[in-house]
Design an enzyme around this catalytic site. Structure first.
Site, PDB file in Angstrom:
ATOM      1  N   GLY A 271       0.839  -1.194   0.000  1.00 59.07           N
ATOM      2  CA  GLY A 271       0.000   0.000   0.000  1.00 59.07           C
ATOM      3  C   GLY A 271       0.872   1.240   0.000  1.00 59.07           C
ATOM      4  N   GLY A 272       0.600   2.135  -0.932  1.00 55.71           N
ATOM      5  CA  GLY A 272       1.417   3.339  -1.079  1.00 55.71           C
ATOM      6  C   GLY A 272       0.651   4.606  -0.782  1.00 55.71           C
TER       7      GLY A 272
ATOM      8  CB  ALA B 194      -0.229   4.263   6.531  1.00 54.17           C
TER       9      ALA B 194
ATOM     10  CG  HIS C  84     -18.195  12.348   5.577  1.00 56.44           C
ATOM     11  ND1 HIS C  84     -18.916  13.480   5.305  1.00 56.44           N
ATOM     12  CD2 HIS C  84     -16.987  12.764   6.001  1.00 56.44           C
ATOM     13  CE1 HIS C  84     -18.158  14.542   5.551  1.00 56.44           C
ATOM     14  NE2 HIS C  84     -16.981  14.130   5.969  1.00 56.44           N
TER      15      HIS C  84
ATOM     16  NE  ARG D 293     -15.694  13.477   9.462  1.00 57.55           N
ATOM     17  CZ  ARG D 293     -14.584  13.299   8.783  1.00 57.55           C
ATOM     18  NH1 ARG D 293     -14.146  12.078   8.570  1.00 57.55           N
ATOM     19  NH2 ARG D 293     -13.912  14.313   8.312  1.00 57.55           N
TER      20      ARG D 293
ATOM     21  CD  GLU E  32      -9.847   3.825   5.900  1.00 56.38           C
ATOM     22  OE1 GLU E  32      -9.291   4.572   5.074  1.00 56.38           O
ATOM     23  OE2 GLU E  32     -11.058   3.554   5.861  1.00 56.38           O
TER      24      GLU E  32
ATOM     25  NE  ARG F 203     -11.138   9.002   9.819  1.00 51.90           N
ATOM     26  CZ  ARG F 203     -11.345  10.139   9.156  1.00 51.90           C
ATOM     27  NH1 ARG F 203     -10.892  11.290   9.621  1.00 51.90           N
ATOM     28  NH2 ARG F 203     -12.028  10.135   8.023  1.00 51.90           N
TER      29      ARG F 203
ATOM     30  CG  LEU G  11      -5.059  13.389   6.174  1.00 57.72           C
ATOM     31  CD1 LEU G  11      -4.928  14.815   5.661  1.00 57.72           C
ATOM     32  CD2 LEU G  11      -4.841  12.410   5.048  1.00 57.72           C
TER      33      LEU G  11
END
Lengths: 672, 281
Positions: A14-15, A18, A244, A315, A442, A452, A458
């Site tokens: 995963g790029g 994180a 959300h 939220r 995540e 959250r 972030l």
């Protein structure tokens, strides 16, 4: 075939933020990193984060804010479900992370004097959110992408873009299983091969596609996490899915309208008629041009119900209130599932400067200019607080008595401001139950509890990468890999897993049939799974419906077992990749549904209409789910959490009791 | 008119179609397909019933649910690259009705408002095709290495904040920093040509995106430390002087980055750099 190098290496999968932060930290320590991603890393889902990143800062500090307050807000926002020490450490690190990003050249918005500007965000009465236009996530990931490119050009990072993680290579460790690499597939050539590594960092993000349409990018299927789950990694709090409050409904996805729209003064309302008893009822012309609705016929329901926080309630609360207005009271705009998010009272120039990126998205995809026309929005699945279950080593700070809810502006406990939540560099920080597999960002269940806070995602991604990246380097040097490096293992260990994945693929390819019916079409199965999960496992949950959902997942599993693949290509077969993901998503969906059913209370994002109260005695615990390969099913248990620092309090964000008189003005928002 | 609205008159005319387009009409998707590198390209047509607010992505998803051509021939789901679907990741760039753009933000109502209208989808032509609409843009990222598009920080350990910056400078840098490496500027550029041979990548025209990134990092207080190396990279073969000033790049940039301004600024900087080098010899 596994690579024959004797060097110790780390694999990052995963790029996004994180994965890139971890890559930079580990490469910086001189350890080579193999970075795997489904997409060029610069295109990862982190680009979608809009609003900002939270951190205590010098301005808010002088107004009474502190790292400890940020920690407190995060725990309170998460409804006391998160393990507390890691969250404290994250809050302590936040200002340093902002400084670092600043040094990397992130164009944070500036004040006239040239300092970093701040904005107000949900869950806080202090301005503690740093931002770069309305594309903060994009700017942050670019900064890290650039640093990774620098290490790539120095030869320390090898990128495997368009490679899909298929399975972890597990072998016997000292007492339990240990991870020694991965099996992955080149999405273009379809080559399947193994890669050796001494640690594997899962940084694969969320699982929005389990819900079909969400605010997530198309690669956020959760399949990588599901594969680890099926290989034996525990999955924590799967039921904690953030919906959300403000997404723009669309045919292919739900596009996020950032919380910063509310932070910058956006007001949520529906057309309504005030009854003589003061209550509100449906408006006969609720679909009319909003500009023709007089102020007296606009129901600003968040402001009325939550005088202190108003439109910037967290939220989960905003989501449920919007859902309630539309679904239970039939007061949505044009009687549909939508409400207005209105910025038209703000100066258009100001809005352009502060929010251009996000307002542009609305105009681009809907066609109206939000500076002059109120936006139509509705809640959409956005973030997974749950994820792979990880552990940590506590820092030295352990007060004898847990403190009551921390009060704004009061002095934080001695020592809490200098990172002592987690022990820096401890080898097990954010490691899963399988030795050598870490989970960052995540996909890690830590930090956000049951909900959250905006602009904390972030932060948690970068914090994991940087802080726990050191844990990985220490593990490589001083842990099991120091004694038994993956490079010394026999090739048969790796071949076994390559064979397993090749067999799975061969089985899928043997089902190819063009013109298959929807009954056995993988895309149809994926779509139905999404529709079912959205209907049963989002804003309001209830036992009967959840049981039905679990039964429906079972029947989808049955259909998956006899599906027909629609493409037999041996080159760049996206259908195969998607189909394999759907199979793994089914298990993750089962964990979400079963976790939702087992948690017989309401907490944070998880709301049960049949158990509306929070029940700390039974459920202030992590939901731990395990996969059983023999029965292809998921089991649920509850394990205790670390809640030493802050005692649980009622989480109501100062909601006004319906019987109480109208409260006075909102508390003053700290001005900058 | 909003500042967000495109300035291109054709785009404004297309947006007017939104008002008249009827939901549920049939649109023909004419798609240029290719089974892999070295294989011949061929066209396939698919009929799609278009709902309100549909975009190219949602229609390609619909085709995947039942991939049958207009001639009734069973086919395969179309292969394409996509990511955020919000026009911030740059993945889903393709050539639509002859112009390069992101397919996620391409609303069918704008392009094909009437029953039976045709929409043409082709892969970008300046990059080698992987399959169907998916092209290999590795060269584009390689060019970011050529200009050392990063800030050379000491390391990631805490050492205070970054330099102060005026809001004006931040605004200039922010716009440049929104480049999502989508490749539109390269597709439109007459100087940039398809080049599958990696050994030639470092001498071919570097492209507007990379020149603009060099400008971005040369503006940053710490990024400046590599300014001379960036200018060196831009002064050699394939550098800024290869730009033929067609100005196509700036017209197709979805982020409205002032690419021609960047090219002009870096062109001047390269000249100063060369003159300075000459006198310092």
């Amino acid at each position: 075939m596994a690579s024959g190098s004797t060097d110790k290496r780390v694999i990052v999968i995963g790029g996004g933020l994180a994965g890139l932060a971890a890559t930079v930290r580990i490469a910086e320590a001189g350890i080579p990193v193999d970075l795997f991603s489904l997409v060029p890393v610069k295109r990862s889902h982190s680009v979608c984060a809009q609003g900002g990143i939270n951190a205590c800062n010098e301005v808010s500090r002088q107004q009474g804010y502190s790292e400890y307050e940020h920690f407190d807000e995060t725990i309170y926002g998460g409804d006391f479900l998160a393990d507390q020490h890691p969250v404290l450490e994250m809050a302590n690190w936040a200002p340093r992370i902002i400084d670092l990003l600043d040094r990397m050249g992130v164009p944070f918005n500036r004040t006239a004097e040239g300092n970093r500007d701040l904005r107000l965000f949900g869950g806080s009465l202090f301005k503690r959110t740093h931002f770069a236009g309305a594309t903060t996530g994009q700017q942050l990931i670019y900064a890290l992408d650039e640093q990774v490119r620098r290490y790539e050009s120095e030869g320390l990072v090898r990128k495997y873009e368009f490679w899909e993680f298929l399975w972890p290579v597990l072998t016997d460790g000292e007492s339990a299983k240990r991870c020694a690499g991965i099996v992955a597939q080149d999405m273009r050539t379809m080559q399947i091969r193994s890669f050796r590594s001494d640690a594997v960092i899962m940084a694969t993000g969320g699982c929005g596609l389990v819900f079909g349409k969400s605010t997530n990018s198309v690669m956020c299927t959760g399949a990588a996490a599901a594969r680890c789950f099926k290989a034996g990694v525990f999955y924590g709090n799967p039921e904690m899915i953030q919906v959300h409050p403000t997404a723009i409904p669309g045919a292919d996805k739900l596009r996020l309208m950032s919380e910063s729209a509310r932070g910058e003064g956006g007001r949520v309302w529906v057309p309504a008629i005030k009854n003589t008893d003061g209550s509100w009822g449906p408006h006969p012309r609720s679909g009319d041009d909003p500009k023709t609705i007089p102020t007296s016929e606009r129901y600003y329901f968040l402001e009325e119900k939550y005088p202190a926080y108003g439109n910037i309630v967290p939220r989960d609360i905003a989501t449920r209130e919007i859902f309630d207005i539309c679904v239970n009271h039939g007061m949505g705009v044009a009687k549909g599932n939508q409400v207005y998010l209105d910025l038209t009272h703000r100066d258009p120039e100001y809005l352009t400067r502060k929010l251009e990126g996000i307002l542009e998205i609305y105009e681009k995809f809907v066609g109206d200019d939000p500076r002059f026309t109120p936006m139509r929005i509705f809640p959409g699945v956005h973030y997974s607080m749950g994820g792979l279950y990880t552990v940590f080593t506590k820092g030295r700070y352990e007060p004898a008595n847990p403190l009551a809810k921390h009060k704004s502006g009061s002095r934080p406990p001695l020592g809490s401001e200098i990172g002592l939540g987690m022990q820096p560099g401890a080898m097990n920080n954010m490691m899963t139950n399988i030795e050598g597999i870490y989970a960052f960002g995540e996909v890690n269940f830590a930090y956000h509890g049951a909900n959250r806070l905006g602009a904390n995602a972030l932060l948690s991604c970068i914090f994991d990468g940087l802080f726990c990246g050191v844990s990985v380097t220490n593990y490589i040097r001083d842990g099991l890999p120091g004694k038994k490096p993956a490079s010394g293992l026999p090739g048969s260990v790796f071949d076994e897993f390559v064979n397993q994945e090749e067999a799975k693929q061969a089985k899928l390819l043997s089902t190819v049939k063009s013109g298959a019916s929807a009954e056995t079409n993988p895309y149809a199965i994926g779509k139905e799974l999404g529709d079912e999960m959205t209907a049963a496992c989002t804003v309001v949950r209830e036992a009967g419906r959840l049981q039905q959902c679990i039964a429906n997942i079972e029947s989808l599993k049955g259909r998956f077992a006899r599906l027909n693949l629609s493409d037999s290509a041996a080159w760049t077969n996206q259908s195969l990749s998607y189909t394999r993901a759907v199979g793994d998503m089914l298990s993750l969906a089962e964990a979400v549904a079963k976790g939702s059913l087992a948690r017989r209370e309401s907490r944070g994002a998880h709301y049960r209409s049949d158990f509306q109260q929070r029940n700390d005695a039974e459920f202030m615990k992590t939901t731990l789910t395990k996969y059983d390969p023999a029965s292809n099913s998921v089991s649920v248990e509850f394990v205790s959490i670390d809640a030493d620092l802050i005692a649980p309090a009622v989480r109501n964000y100062g909601k006004k009791d319906d019987s109480s008189p109208k409260a006075a003005a909102k508390p003053a928002l700290s001005g900058v | 008119m909003s500042t967000h609205t495109p300035v291109d008159p054709a785009a404004i005319a297309r947006m007017a179609n939104r008002k008249t387009a009827k939901a549920g009409r049939t649109v023909i998707f004419r798609i240029k397909r290719c089974d892999g590198p070295g294989k011949p390209s061929y066209w396939q047509d698919f009929k799609v019933q278009v709902p309100k607010n549909a975009n190219v992505i949602s229609c390609l998803q619909q085709i995947a649910l039942s991939p049958v051509t207009t001639g009734g021939q069973p086919s395969t789901p179309v292969v394409w690259e996509s990511g955020c679907l919000e026009e911030v990741c740059g993945s889903c760039t393709m050539v639509i009705n002859g112009s390069v753009r992101q397919s996620c933000s391409c609303l069918i109502d704008d392009y094909a408002p009437s029953e039976g209208d045709t929409l043409t989808l082709e892969p970008m032509s300046k990059f080698p095709v992987v399959r169907d609409l998916w092209v290999d843009r590795a060269r584009l990222f390689n060019n970011l290495k050529r200009v050392k598009a990063w800030v050379p920080i000491d390391g990631t350990y805490a050492s205070g904040s970054g330099p102060k910056e005026s809001p004006e400078d931040q605004e200039t840098r922010y716009v440049l920093s929104t480049c999502m490496s989508c490749g539109c500027c390269l597709e439109a550029c007459p100087q940039f040509n398809v080049e599958a041979d990696e050994s030639k990548w470092n001498t071919d025209f570097i492209g507007a995106h990379a020149i603009s990134q060099a400008r971005l990092f040369n503006m940053h207080e710490t990024g400046k430390r590599l300014a001379a190396e960036r200018l060196e990279a831009l002064s050699g073969a394939g550098g800024v002087s290869d730009c033929g000033n067609a100005q196509n790049c700036v017209k197709v940039c979805p982020k409205r980055i002032p690419l021609t301004e960047s090219i002009a600024a870096m062109g001047r900087a390269v000249v100063f750099h060369k003159v300075k080098q000459f006198f310092n010899r």
